[in-house]
Design a protein around this motif. Sequence first.
Motif, PDB file in Angstrom:
ATOM      1  N   ARG A 181       0.836  -1.212   0.000  1.00  0.00           N
ATOM      2  CA  ARG A 181       0.000   0.000   0.000  1.00  0.00           C
ATOM      3  C   ARG A 181       0.866   1.256   0.000  1.00  0.00           C
ATOM      4  N   VAL A 182       1.958   1.218   0.756  1.00  0.00           N
ATOM      5  CA  VAL A 182       2.796   2.404   0.894  1.00  0.00           C
ATOM      6  C   VAL A 182       3.633   2.653  -0.358  1.00  0.00           C
ATOM      7  N   THR A 183       3.991   1.589  -1.084  1.00  0.00           N
ATOM      8  CA  THR A 183       4.863   1.743  -2.253  1.00  0.00           C
ATOM      9  C   THR A 183       4.083   1.554  -3.555  1.00  0.00           C
ATOM     10  N   ASN A 184       3.651   0.332  -3.833  1.00  0.00           N
ATOM     11  CA  ASN A 184       3.028   0.038  -5.121  1.00  0.00           C
ATOM     12  C   ASN A 184       1.782   0.877  -5.374  1.00  0.00           C
ATOM     13  N   ASP A 185       0.913   0.940  -4.381  1.00  0.00           N
ATOM     14  CA  ASP A 185      -0.358   1.641  -4.592  1.00  0.00           C
ATOM     15  C   ASP A 185      -0.161   3.147  -4.754  1.00  0.00           C
ATOM     16  N   ILE A 186       0.732   3.729  -3.969  1.00  0.00           N
ATOM     17  CA  ILE A 186       0.976   5.161  -4.118  1.00  0.00           C
ATOM     18  C   ILE A 186       1.656   5.456  -5.448  1.00  0.00           C
ATOM     19  N   ASP A 187       2.604   4.597  -5.859  1.00  0.00           N
ATOM     20  CA  ASP A 187       3.245   4.785  -7.156  1.00  0.00           C
ATOM     21  C   ASP A 187       2.235   4.672  -8.292  1.00  0.00           C
ATOM     22  N   ASN A 188       1.359   3.685  -8.198  1.00  0.00           N
ATOM     23  CA  ASN A 188       0.342   3.522  -9.238  1.00  0.00           C
ATOM     24  C   ASN A 188      -0.605   4.716  -9.286  1.00  0.00           C
ATOM     25  N   LEU A 189      -0.964   5.221  -8.113  1.00  0.00           N
ATOM     26  CA  LEU A 189      -1.831   6.398  -8.054  1.00  0.00           C
ATOM     27  C   LEU A 189      -1.142   7.605  -8.676  1.00  0.00           C
ATOM     28  N   GLY A 190       0.153   7.786  -8.366  1.00  0.00           N
ATOM     29  CA  GLY A 190       0.891   8.905  -8.935  1.00  0.00           C
ATOM     30  C   GLY A 190       0.967   8.835 -10.449  1.00  0.00           C
ATOM     31  N   GLN A 191       1.245   7.649 -10.980  1.00  0.00           N
ATOM     32  CA  GLN A 191       1.310   7.485 -12.430  1.00  0.00           C
ATOM     33  C   GLN A 191      -0.053   7.734 -13.066  1.00  0.00           C
ATOM     34  N   THR A 192      -1.107   7.288 -12.400  1.00  0.00           N
ATOM     35  CA  THR A 192      -2.448   7.502 -12.933  1.00  0.00           C
ATOM     36  C   THR A 192      -2.770   8.983 -13.024  1.00  0.00           C
ATOM     37  N   LEU A 193      -2.523   9.709 -11.947  1.00  0.00           N
ATOM     38  CA  LEU A 193      -2.798  11.144 -11.957  1.00  0.00           C
ATOM     39  C   LEU A 193      -1.941  11.851 -13.004  1.00  0.00           C
ATOM     40  N   GLN A 194      -0.686  11.421 -13.110  1.00  0.00           N
ATOM     41  CA  GLN A 194       0.220  12.058 -14.060  1.00  0.00           C
ATOM     42  C   GLN A 194      -0.254  11.868 -15.501  1.00  0.00           C
ATOM     43  N   GLN A 195      -0.762  10.696 -15.811  1.00  0.00           N
ATOM     44  CA  GLN A 195      -1.108  10.363 -17.188  1.00  0.00           C
ATOM     45  C   GLN A 195      -2.536  10.738 -17.560  1.00  0.00           C
ATOM     46  N   THR A 196      -3.381  10.985 -16.582  1.00  0.00           N
ATOM     47  CA  THR A 196      -4.800  11.155 -16.916  1.00  0.00           C
ATOM     48  C   THR A 196      -5.377  12.523 -16.584  1.00  0.00           C
ATOM     49  N   MET A 197      -4.950  13.140 -15.482  1.00  0.00           N
ATOM     50  CA  MET A 197      -5.639  14.342 -15.030  1.00  0.00           C
ATOM     51  C   MET A 197      -5.589  15.465 -16.062  1.00  0.00           C
ATOM     52  N   SER A 198      -4.381  15.775 -16.542  1.00  0.00           N
ATOM     53  CA  SER A 198      -4.239  16.856 -17.517  1.00  0.00           C
ATOM     54  C   SER A 198      -4.961  16.511 -18.817  1.00  0.00           C
ATOM     55  N   GLN A 199      -4.778  15.272 -19.279  1.00  0.00           N
ATOM     56  CA  GLN A 199      -5.420  14.855 -20.524  1.00  0.00           C
ATOM     57  C   GLN A 199      -6.939  14.841 -20.387  1.00  0.00           C
ATOM     58  N   LEU A 200      -7.417  14.437 -19.239  1.00  0.00           N
ATOM     59  CA  LEU A 200      -8.863  14.410 -19.025  1.00  0.00           C
ATOM     60  C   LEU A 200      -9.442  15.822 -19.055  1.00  0.00           C
ATOM     61  N   LEU A 201      -8.731  16.779 -18.476  1.00  0.00           N
ATOM     62  CA  LEU A 201      -9.180  18.170 -18.509  1.00  0.00           C
ATOM     63  C   LEU A 201      -9.257  18.673 -19.948  1.00  0.00           C
ATOM     64  N   PHE A 202      -8.204  18.385 -20.729  1.00  0.00           N
ATOM     65  CA  PHE A 202      -8.205  18.789 -22.137  1.00  0.00           C
ATOM     66  C   PHE A 202      -9.352  18.140 -22.896  1.00  0.00           C
ATOM     67  N   SER A 203      -9.611  16.875 -22.600  1.00  0.00           N
ATOM     68  CA  SER A 203     -10.670  16.163 -23.323  1.00  0.00           C
ATOM     69  C   SER A 203     -12.031  16.789 -23.042  1.00  0.00           C
ATOM     70  N   LEU A 204     -12.315  17.089 -21.775  1.00  0.00           N
ATOM     71  CA  LEU A 204     -13.607  17.674 -21.438  1.00  0.00           C
ATOM     72  C   LEU A 204     -13.783  19.068 -22.046  1.00  0.00           C
ATOM     73  N   LEU A 205     -12.715  19.879 -21.966  1.00  0.00           N
ATOM     74  CA  LEU A 205     -12.797  21.213 -22.554  1.00  0.00           C
ATOM     75  C   LEU A 205     -12.924  21.143 -24.070  1.00  0.00           C
ATOM     76  N   THR A 206     -12.246  20.194 -24.671  1.00  0.00           N
ATOM     77  CA  THR A 206     -12.333  20.046 -26.123  1.00  0.00           C
ATOM     78  C   THR A 206     -13.740  19.662 -26.551  1.00  0.00           C
ATOM     79  N   ILE A 207     -14.358  18.773 -25.798  1.00  0.00           N
ATOM     80  CA  ILE A 207     -15.730  18.375 -26.123  1.00  0.00           C
ATOM     81  C   ILE A 207     -16.658  19.586 -26.088  1.00  0.00           C
ATOM     82  N   VAL A 208     -16.524  20.406 -25.028  1.00  0.00           N
ATOM     83  CA  VAL A 208     -17.381  21.589 -24.909  1.00  0.00           C
ATOM     84  C   VAL A 208     -17.107  22.579 -26.042  1.00  0.00           C
ATOM     85  N   GLY A 209     -15.823  22.888 -26.281  1.00  0.00           N
ATOM     86  CA  GLY A 209     -15.464  23.867 -27.316  1.00  0.00           C
ATOM     87  C   GLY A 209     -15.862  23.425 -28.707  1.00  0.00           C
ATOM     88  N   VAL A 210     -15.580  22.173 -29.034  1.00  0.00           N
ATOM     89  CA  VAL A 210     -15.906  21.658 -30.365  1.00  0.00           C
ATOM     90  C   VAL A 210     -17.413  21.623 -30.565  1.00  0.00           C
TER      91      VAL A 210
END
Length: 642
Positions: A181-210
């Motif tokens: 929990r202290v190592t694997n799960d936190i590392d996985n959570l960090g990678q998930t946030l790194q790879q998805t949060m920014s892209q997810l924001l762009f995707s939602l804004l793009t849907i609205v703008g387009v």
Amino acid sequence: MTDVERKDAVPPPAPEGGAAAASEGEGATTAPRRGPVAQPGPGRFMGGQPVEKSLNFKASGKRLLALLEPDKFLVYVVVVLAVLAVALSVVGPKILGEATDKIFRGAFGPSGVDFDAVGVILGWAVLVYVLSGVCSIIQSRIANSVLQRAIKRLRGDVEDKIGRLPLSYFDKQPRGEVLSRVTNDIDNLGQTLQQTMSQLLFSLLTIVGVLGMMFWISWLLALVALVTVPVSIVVAARIGKKAQPQFIQQWKTTGKLNAHIEEMYTGHSLVKVFGRQEESAEIFRQENEKLYNASFRAQFVSGLMQPAMMFIGNLNYVLVAVIGGLRVSSGALSIGDVQAFVQYSRQFSQPLTQAASMANLIQSGVASAERVFELLDAQEQSPDPDPPARPAELRGRVAFENVAFSYSPSKPLITGLSLTVEPGHTVAIVGPTGAGKTTLVNLLMRFYEVTGGRITLDGVDTAAMSRDELRGAVGMVLQDTWLFGGTIADNIAYGSDGVTRDQVVAAAKAAHADRFIRTLPDGYDTVVDDEGTGISAGEKQLITIARAFLSEPTILVLDEATSSVDTRTEVLIQRAMARLRDGRTAFVIAHRLSTIRDADTILVMENGSIVEQGTHTSLLASGGAYARLYESQFAAAPAEVD
């Protein structure tokens, strides 16, 4: 985690309470397993717990967003930059459509193509896309910084939480599971946030703008494009619902496998001694197969998301192209508007596809987040009183007043125990395995809280004192030694601030460790790892005893402190410890009765109660429980066992 505790606020439980309790057989319902005792069944390392229920995705998502709260200003900056980047990128196809119309009208008109006007339009398009790219780069850099700081804070929260957890929590959890929990799960959570949060924001804004630009160009084509959205949502929801339990199982199985690997690696010598390699390998294969199956199912089910969304996007593209062509032929739309709309339809379906492709990462990350949150939500030890009480003078008088304790409410271990130890006295605690000897010391240190009665130090209830001050007055030498990665001198000086090398050497000489230390390649500067590789168990114990000599505590606790040394060295250490105990209150837990003959008082415990107390001579003369224990060690024939 230390063998000597003076100034550490919360001692890690594995060696002190967990190992000690396990060695004594006390609290069998909660004591952790130590060593590679092989038992059939692959699920035993998690105590046979059932598979967890599905996550509360919404609640976990809110907690994840709350991690960003300290950097909310930067989060606003990220959102503004993302809006600018998306707005500029959305305007681009419309500008290119104007250029197409210019070329089309010029090619079929009498004046020809105005290449200067087309060049100006294309220049604006280039500028718009460059500015969009710059905003995206700056936004991405700031977003990465915000997310990394959030994960850093989460790691700090977990570390602080571990320090506030009671010993009973670790007694019930395999160490490999907590580490996962202290190592694997936190590392996985960090990678998930790194790879998805920014892209997810762009995707939602793009849907609205387009979507806004599509309605501006043609409301009819926009409605056609929106027909596929409900289908996409239904497909994504169905696949996500199927995938989520698989990700939960995947990370739960990862924790089980880590627990098994950690347990087998720690006890690999015993595994070989008892010939359990095949059984250990078979359990590993079973757990590994479970992890493979869970991971395969999770990735396969979530992997269906992207091709399904791409198929729906292609259907949308075909509908827009056909209906758009018909609108151009009727003169309702220009060729440039249709070109722009086709690009928008692609831009509209692309973020939906991206969001779908990120679903497996998001679900895996939230599953890990839930496991971390379970650790953060675990019940903590009771807080220290504010303000804490403290003795007027720390002399070392300890009193147990009608103390009661049980690891499980249905199985009382200690009931109505009363005992007073005067300053400077040495009390030896003996008794059969499971009698409650180590539990008594754990209660004194407040590794566990009494369930009845109280324990006082110089007249002050230890429950009213801060744990730091209480444990700062006590030095411990345990049967299970502990070293950290560093030099031998640093290990001896652990817990003692501002000591000199001469003091370290003097403590080592008092513990009879100086001779073997000087034979090492770099002497006191020899670096050892946390396993003490390169030195024997007895030598490790001498180092921890030297650590106790250097700490000079008011109260000394020795729990089978010489169990790993030879007889001659034990005699020398006993003499040195006699000097160390001089003027200090000492609790000595021993199985070898020859080591505690000179104790001021010997307590004999059975089933959590003191059945006899007195000196060595008086207890032998009484012919009771102590005499039977003594005879069982020194008489030629075995003593009768009650």
